[in-house]
Design an enzyme around this catalytic site. Structure first.
Site, PDB file in Angstrom:
ATOM      1  N   LYS A  10     -10.187  85.804  14.222  1.00  0.00           N
ATOM      2  CA  LYS A  10     -10.607  85.099  13.002  1.00  0.00           C
ATOM      3  C   LYS A  10     -11.346  83.809  13.345  1.00  0.00           C
ATOM      4  CE  LYS A  10      -7.513  81.637  13.490  1.00  0.00           C
ATOM      5  NZ  LYS A  10      -7.867  80.281  13.855  1.00  0.00           N
ATOM      6  N   PRO A  96      -9.976  86.148  23.747  1.00  0.00           N
ATOM      7  CA  PRO A  96      -9.379  85.253  24.746  1.00  0.00           C
ATOM      8  C   PRO A  96      -8.165  84.511  24.188  1.00  0.00           C
ATOM      9  CG  PRO A  96     -11.495  84.407  23.975  1.00  0.00           C
ATOM     10  CD  PRO A  96     -11.334  85.755  23.365  1.00  0.00           C
ATOM     11  N   ALA A 102      -6.965  83.238  17.152  1.00  0.00           N
ATOM     12  CA  ALA A 102      -5.766  83.950  16.712  1.00  0.00           C
ATOM     13  C   ALA A 102      -5.552  85.283  17.429  1.00  0.00           C
ATOM     14  CB  ALA A 102      -5.771  84.147  15.194  1.00  0.00           C
ATOM     15  N   GLY A 103      -5.816  85.284  18.726  1.00  0.00           N
ATOM     16  CA  GLY A 103      -5.646  86.506  19.507  1.00  0.00           C
ATOM     17  C   GLY A 103      -4.205  86.994  19.539  1.00  0.00           C
ATOM     18  N   GLY A 104      -3.279  86.086  19.740  1.00  0.00           N
ATOM     19  CA  GLY A 104      -1.867  86.475  19.766  1.00  0.00           C
ATOM     20  C   GLY A 104      -1.427  87.021  18.414  1.00  0.00           C
ATOM     21  N   SER A 105      -1.931  86.420  17.356  1.00  0.00           N
ATOM     22  CA  SER A 105      -1.590  86.878  16.003  1.00  0.00           C
ATOM     23  C   SER A 105      -2.160  88.271  15.755  1.00  0.00           C
ATOM     24  CB  SER A 105      -2.157  85.904  14.961  1.00  0.00           C
ATOM     25  OG  SER A 105      -1.671  84.606  15.204  1.00  0.00           O
ATOM     26  N   ASP A 138      -0.696  82.629  11.298  1.00  0.00           N
ATOM     27  CA  ASP A 138      -1.943  83.394  11.170  1.00  0.00           C
ATOM     28  C   ASP A 138      -1.716  84.907  11.134  1.00  0.00           C
ATOM     29  OD1 ASP A 138      -3.376  81.022  11.304  1.00  0.00           O
ATOM     30  OD2 ASP A 138      -3.857  81.223  13.440  1.00  0.00           O
TER      31      ASP A 138
HETATM   32  P1  ATP Z   1      -4.543  80.194  16.811  1.00  0.00           P
HETATM   33  O1  ATP Z   1      -5.993  80.263  16.506  1.00  0.00           O
HETATM   34  O2  ATP Z   1      -3.696  81.030  15.904  1.00  0.00           O
HETATM   35  O3  ATP Z   1      -4.009  78.826  17.035  1.00  0.00           O
HETATM   36  P2  ATP Z   1      -5.051  80.832  19.542  1.00  0.00           P
HETATM   37  O4  ATP Z   1      -6.102  81.889  19.522  1.00  0.00           O
HETATM   38  O5  ATP Z   1      -5.483  79.444  19.848  1.00  0.00           O
HETATM   39  O6  ATP Z   1      -4.289  80.920  18.172  1.00  0.00           O
HETATM   40  P3  ATP Z   1      -3.325  82.619  20.943  1.00  0.00           P
HETATM   41  O7  ATP Z   1      -4.293  83.357  21.808  1.00  0.00           O
HETATM   42  O8  ATP Z   1      -2.863  83.323  19.727  1.00  0.00           O
HETATM   43  O9  ATP Z   1      -3.933  81.194  20.562  1.00  0.00           O
HETATM   44  O10 ATP Z   1      -2.049  82.247  21.843  1.00  0.00           O
HETATM   45  C1  ATP Z   1      -1.587  80.981  22.144  1.00  0.00           C
HETATM   46  C2  ATP Z   1      -0.413  81.092  23.134  1.00  0.00           C
HETATM   47  O11 ATP Z   1       0.553  82.037  22.669  1.00  0.00           O
HETATM   48  C3  ATP Z   1      -0.832  81.600  24.499  1.00  0.00           C
HETATM   49  O12 ATP Z   1      -1.182  80.529  25.326  1.00  0.00           O
HETATM   50  C4  ATP Z   1       0.393  82.368  24.992  1.00  0.00           C
HETATM   51  O13 ATP Z   1       1.221  81.562  25.790  1.00  0.00           O
HETATM   52  C5  ATP Z   1       1.170  82.749  23.736  1.00  0.00           C
HETATM   53  N1  ATP Z   1       1.129  84.208  23.405  1.00  0.00           N
HETATM   54  C6  ATP Z   1       2.151  84.959  22.998  1.00  0.00           C
HETATM   55  N2  ATP Z   1       1.783  86.229  22.772  1.00  0.00           N
HETATM   56  C7  ATP Z   1       0.471  86.295  23.040  1.00  0.00           C
HETATM   57  C8  ATP Z   1      -0.484  87.354  22.995  1.00  0.00           C
HETATM   58  N3  ATP Z   1      -0.164  88.611  22.657  1.00  0.00           N
HETATM   59  N4  ATP Z   1      -1.765  87.045  23.309  1.00  0.00           N
HETATM   60  C9  ATP Z   1      -2.113  85.784  23.650  1.00  0.00           C
HETATM   61  N5  ATP Z   1      -1.247  84.775  23.745  1.00  0.00           N
HETATM   62  C10 ATP Z   1       0.043  85.004  23.433  1.00  0.00           C
END
Ligand code: ATP
Length: 302
Positions: A10, A96, A102-105, A138
């Site tokens: 997103k 990434p 929001a990759g983890g989400s 998210d």
């Molecule tokens: P947002 O935009 O929601 O803040 P983001 O994209 O900045 O998220 P994510 O990639 O969702 O951040 O992940 C942040 C942290 O969550 C990572 O550094 C990791 O330690 C942890 N994490 C847990 N599960 C996952 C996953 N499936 N993929 C990525 N990171 C994960």
């Protein structure tokens, strides 16, 4: 038997951050746009849970134990449905980590729909949305996709009309930014009086109007993100990266969520491809990706 699902990244085309709540979260008013960069999650039978993570977004600190959101999604769905949490979960990451995308989400949302199918738990979309909200702010949007207004911590969604697709170049940095660190920096800048405090939550109306019936220039003029100032403060070179995108012809550019990804809006897909080529040549970003939105949320592929 295996089940594969995918879920999108997103971009927050509007991110207004209010004051800090008693529960430690900030009150948000955000407009999410799901874009065409996807992680896929494949689940199969297992004895207990095991998680593997592969792909471009897998480097760095993506855990493969219960700290991974897909593991937590599996435990939550199993408890909700009263089934044993038995599955192998393979996450293929194009999104990434710690990039503000929001990759983890996305992985958590994809895991919910995939495991629901694998286990035959037949949770309703509403039940899945409730579980998603418990996994992270998210995750409900990663499940829903499209374009939506988020309030509360971002987990309370209402639909938004977007009349036309928008085309973007995502400029992805080599190193991630921690979302909690960016919020802490915002609080620090606010306490020091260096940015406006969160008393007046910035309105998403301009972005909503531009999505409803504006050309890309109107959407570009309306983009806003309260986390951009703290992201710049923690990562000064992001300013230059953003300027590189607008100098190279983007209609407008902003930091995506808590960053450090730069989302550069273009007039159309051809302009996005051209912009991506220029930015790739300049080497400002580790990678660039051409995407469009809105796209659907988490869904089973096979
Ligand atoms: P947002 O935009 O929601 O803040 P983001 O994209 O900045 O998220 P994510 O990639 O969702 O951040 O992940 C942040 C942290 O969550 C990572 O550094 C990791 O330690 C942890 N994490 C847990 N599960 C996952 C996953 N499936 N993929 C990525 N990171 C994960």
């Amino acid at each position: 038997m295996t089940v594969t699902a995918r879920a999108p990244a997103k971009v927050n085309v509007h991110l207004g951050v209010g004051s800090l709540r008693a529960d430690g979260f900030h009150e948000l008013r955000t407009v999410y746009l799901a874009v065409s960069l996807f992680d896929t999650v494949t689940v199969g039978p297992g004895d207990g849970l095991s998680v593997s993570v592969t792909g471009e977004g897998a480097g760095g600190d993506v855990p493969t134990d219960r700290r991974n959101l897909v593991w937590q999604a599996a435990e939550l769905l199993a408890a909700h449905a009263g089934v044993p949490a038995d599955a192998t979960i393979a996450v293929a990451k194009n999104i990434p980590a710690a990039a503000g995308l929001a990759g983890g989400s996305a992985d958590a949302a994809a895991a919910l729909v995939a495991l629901d199918e694998l286990w035959g738990t037949r949770a309703s979309r509403g039940d899945l949305a409730g579980l998603a909200a418990r996994l992270g702010s998210d995750v409900p949007f990663s499940l829903a996709g499209g374009v939506a207004l988020g309030s509360g911590r971002g987990e309370q969604l209402s639909p938004v009309l977007a009349r036309r697709p928008s085309h973007w170049v995502l400029g992805i940095a080599a190193d991630g930014l921690s979302t909690p660190a960016v919020y802490r920096e915002l609080d620090r800048l606010r306490a020091a009086g260096r940015v406006a405090d969160g008393t007046d939550l910035s309105s998403p109306d301009a972005v909503l109007g531009a999505l409803r019936d504006g050309p890309p220039a109107a959407l570009g003029a309306a983009l806003s993100n309260d986390l951009q100032a703290p992201a710049f403060s923690l990562r000064p070179e992001l300013r230059r990266a953003l300027r590189a995108a607008t100098d190279a012809g983007a209609v407008a550019a902003l930091v995506s969520g808590s960053g450090p990804t730069v989302a550069a809006l273009t007039d159309d897909e051809d302009a996005a491809v051209r912009l991506a080529a220029v930015l790739a040549g300049e080497g400002v970003f580790r990678t660039v990706r051409v995407v469009h939105g809105p796209v659907p949320g988490a869904r089973v592929l096979s």
